[in-house]
Write a protein that holds these residues in place. Structure first.
Motif, PDB file in Angstrom:
ATOM      1  N   ALA A 160       0.845  -1.200   0.000  1.00 26.07           N
ATOM      2  CA  ALA A 160       0.000   0.000   0.000  1.00 26.07           C
ATOM      3  C   ALA A 160       0.879   1.249   0.000  1.00 26.07           C
ATOM      4  CB  ALA A 160      -0.914  -0.009   1.221  1.00 26.07           C
ATOM      5  N   GLY A 161       1.908   1.245   0.828  1.00 23.58           N
ATOM      6  CA  GLY A 161       2.811   2.394   0.899  1.00 23.58           C
ATOM      7  C   GLY A 161       3.506   2.644  -0.432  1.00 23.58           C
ATOM      8  N   LEU A 162       3.982   1.566  -1.052  1.00 27.93           N
ATOM      9  CA  LEU A 162       4.668   1.727  -2.343  1.00 27.93           C
ATOM     10  C   LEU A 162       3.724   2.313  -3.393  1.00 27.93           C
ATOM     11  CD1 LEU A 162       6.689  -1.629  -2.427  1.00 27.93           C
ATOM     12  CD2 LEU A 162       7.635   0.678  -2.123  1.00 27.93           C
ATOM     13  N   SER A 163       2.441   1.926  -3.336  1.00 28.77           N
ATOM     14  CA  SER A 163       1.483   2.446  -4.328  1.00 28.77           C
ATOM     15  C   SER A 163       1.272   3.942  -4.143  1.00 28.77           C
ATOM     16  CB  SER A 163       0.154   1.699  -4.239  1.00 28.77           C
ATOM     17  OG  SER A 163      -0.619   2.148  -3.142  1.00 28.77           O
ATOM     18  N   MET A 164       1.569   4.458  -2.937  1.00 28.16           N
ATOM     19  CA  MET A 164       1.413   5.900  -2.663  1.00 28.16           C
ATOM     20  C   MET A 164       2.769   6.607  -2.648  1.00 28.16           C
ATOM     21  SD  MET A 164      -1.550   5.711   0.300  1.00 28.16           S
ATOM     22  CE  MET A 164      -0.603   4.690   1.413  1.00 28.16           C
ATOM     23  N   ASN A 165       3.759   5.984  -3.255  1.00 28.61           N
ATOM     24  CA  ASN A 165       5.105   6.575  -3.341  1.00 28.61           C
ATOM     25  C   ASN A 165       5.698   6.892  -1.980  1.00 28.61           C
ATOM     26  OD1 ASN A 165       5.142   6.927  -6.365  1.00 28.61           O
ATOM     27  ND2 ASN A 165       3.326   8.127  -5.848  1.00 28.61           N
ATOM     28  N   CYS A 166       5.323   6.124  -0.971  1.00 28.80           N
ATOM     29  CA  CYS A 166       5.860   6.357   0.376  1.00 28.80           C
ATOM     30  C   CYS A 166       7.252   5.743   0.499  1.00 28.80           C
ATOM     31  CB  CYS A 166       4.969   5.705   1.431  1.00 28.80           C
ATOM     32  SG  CYS A 166       3.379   6.505   1.640  1.00 28.80           S
ATOM     33  N   LYS A 167       8.021   6.342   1.374  1.00 26.94           N
ATOM     34  CA  LYS A 167       9.297   5.752   1.724  1.00 26.94           C
ATOM     35  C   LYS A 167       9.003   4.589   2.657  1.00 26.94           C
ATOM     36  CE  LYS A 167      13.594   6.842   4.099  1.00 26.94           C
ATOM     37  NZ  LYS A 167      13.476   5.823   5.166  1.00 26.94           N
ATOM     38  N   THR A 168       9.489   3.394   2.338  1.00 21.53           N
ATOM     39  CA  THR A 168       9.309   2.263   3.257  1.00 21.53           C
ATOM     40  C   THR A 168      10.382   2.372   4.329  1.00 21.53           C
ATOM     41  OG1 THR A 168       8.656   0.919   1.359  1.00 21.53           O
ATOM     42  CG2 THR A 168       9.123  -0.257   3.409  1.00 21.53           C
TER      43      THR A 168
END
Ligand code: ADP
Ligand code: MG
Ligand code: ZN
Length: 481
Positions: A66-74
């Motif tokens: 989900a985070g990757l789909s929102m361009n979040c830094k993991t």
């Protein structure tokens, strides 16, 4: 004096992750209303003393996706905390949540809004997105209160936006995009009727042109996109009136009353709860191994924004590309129909949007349950593209194969539909049409090119719709010139 105000809006969204198990135990996740209360539970999710939570990998992976789909830094390092409060649906007396070290750091998504022929795009910041466990559910009947723990411990991802939204329409578009992304990567089904997506909105007003934010109200308990829009509109009016009367907006939490369509105060900043957060001693911090994270990344599908850009580059309008990527299933269907290269993108796009999605909506079906699978629609459209049948005939075939599941070619054959392109036959019909329509012929000869229309119509009638209208039009023009 009436100042013009600009709304500033930030959303906190809880989505229920679609993992098989709950967040810290192996009980089934998301069993729903038709499961008997308190049958999907164990000592961990019912908060018995002395039990130990264990983070489940499935939920963690979905949170990262989900985070990757929102361009979040993991964040390769994250941790859990205890958030304390007393409530009958929370037997431990605290909720396990991520506080200062969330799994997903800052990111952004791109929203699309505005009229169909004038779509606007805007980037909205994601502050962070963290994991937490859901509480159980209480219901009240007469003098009894009942508690169902089936939902207790289910994995939630809380997605906190930056205060970047400026109108209820932008907030609506933001929700639409979050839902598209979560479903696209399989993080959550976001079924609002099942409570899988819940929204709190924060809204303040500031005089147009002023940089500093005003005081905000938070509205909780919103469980439909429409409620979000209505509550925001209500708050804009309420706060505008207060400010125009020289008053001050109180920082408070309000509730949306969906019967009366108003927001009502719930608690003010002064009685804000002190949750006494502290690090969860029963769970070690989450440290992601590089290879694990690489694995998760390698399993990510092409994201909708990339697909949309690809479709637009191939010639589709922004609107069409948006509709065809509104879900991963629709996008897959579209790509399957066009993959042979024999059906143009525009033709496939038109048929999927007007004919297929229209029928599916009318019958409340999802595209994955379409009675006409993509390969069948491709066969049908290949026949229109090659001129074998015309659009009207194709729609007849479409309706038939929708009902019977037959192959398009079989229906075309059975109905003797094949479009006539034989020159001799076409010329015979054209001459007959010319002889029977002296007025149209005279008009055409006088320079009115549109007069060929009634002549084509006459041929279509004579041929019972079987003549190839494009060839007939060319032929008539040639004969009359
Ligand atoms: P809290 O700790 O009360 O939850 P946060 O700082 O976490 O507050 O912000 C919660 C949400 O409120 C975020 O989505 C943020 O974008 C939004 N927000 C913060 N300040 C404002 C404001 N002045 N007006 C509108 N929304 C705001
Ligand atoms: Mg918050
Ligand atoms: Zn359990």
């Amino acid at each position: 004096m009436n100042t013009e105000f600009e709304p500033v809006i930030g959303l906190e969204i809880h989505v229920q992750l679609a993992s098989k198990t709950k967040l810290f135990c192996s009980c089934p996740n998301g069993v729903g209303e038709d499961t008997k209360p308190n049958t999907a539970i164990c000592p961990v999710c019912t908060g018995h003393p002395g039990v130990l939570p264990v983070l489940t990998e499935g939920a963690l992976e979905l949170a990262v996706r989900a985070g990757l789909s929102m361009n979040c830094k993991t964040n390769e390092y994250s941790s859990f905390s205890r958030k304390h409060y007393f409530y009958p649906d929370l037997p431990k007396g605290y909720q396990i949540t991520q506080y200062d070290e969330p799994i997903n750091g800052a990111g952004f998504i791109e929203i699309t809004f505005g009229p169909k022929d004038h779509l606007q795009k805007k980037r909205i910041g994601i502050h962070h997105a963290h994991l937490e466990e859901d509480a159980s559910k209480s219901s009240h009947e007469g003098t009894y209160s009942l508690i169902d723990f089936n939902r207790a411990g289910c994995p939630l991802l809380e997605i906190v936006s930056m205060p970047d939204l400026r109108s209820p329409d932008e907030a609506y578009a933001y929700l639409t995009e979050i839902k598209r992304l979560m479903r696209w990567v399989g993080a959550s089904n976001c079924d609002m009727e099942k409570g899988e997506l819940r929204v709190d909105v924060n809204i303040s007003l500031r005089p147009k042109g002023q940089e500093k934010f005003g005081t905000r109200a938070e509205i909780k308990n919103l469980n439909s996109f429409k409620a979000v829009r209505d509550a925001l509109n209500y708050e804009i009016n309420r706060q505008t009136e207060i400010l125009n009367a020289g008053g001050q907006v109180k920082q408070e939490t309000r509730l949306w009353d969906k019967e009366e369509l108003v927001t009502k105060p719930m608690r003010s900043k002064e009685d804000a709860l002190d949750y006494r957060y502290f690090p969860e001693p029963d769970l070690p911090p989450v440290v992601l191994e590089k290879s694990w994270l690489e694995g998760v990344k390698s399993r990510m599908p092409e994201l909708p924004a990339a697909k949309e850009a690809r479709f637009m580059k191939a010639g589709l309008s922004a609107y069409d590309a948006g509709v065809l990527t509104s879900s991963r299933e629709i996008a897959d269907y579209f790509e399957e129909v066009t993959k042979s290269g024999k059906v143009s993108l525009k033709t496939a796009s038109n048929w999927i949007q007007t004919d297929l999605l229209g029928m599916l909506n009318a019958e409340k079906k999802e595209i994955q349950d379409s009675p006409i699978p993509a390969a069948r629609l491709a066969e049908l459209l290949e026949m229109t593209e090659s001129g074998k049948i015309n659009r009207k005939q194709a729609r007849e075939v479409f309706d038939e194969i929708w009902k019977t599941g037959e192959a398009p070619a079989a229906v075309v054959e059975k109905r003797g539909m094949v479009q006539v392109s034989d020159e001799g036959q076409l010329e015979e019909w054209a001459q007959a049409a010319i002889a029977a329509n002296p007025k149209a012929v005279a008009d055409f000869k006088a320079g009115n090119k549109a007069a060929v229309g009634p002549l084509v119509g006459a041929v279509m009638k004579m041929s019972k719709g079987k003549a190839n209208p494009r060839l007939i039009s060319q032929l008539l023009t040639k004969l009359l010139s």
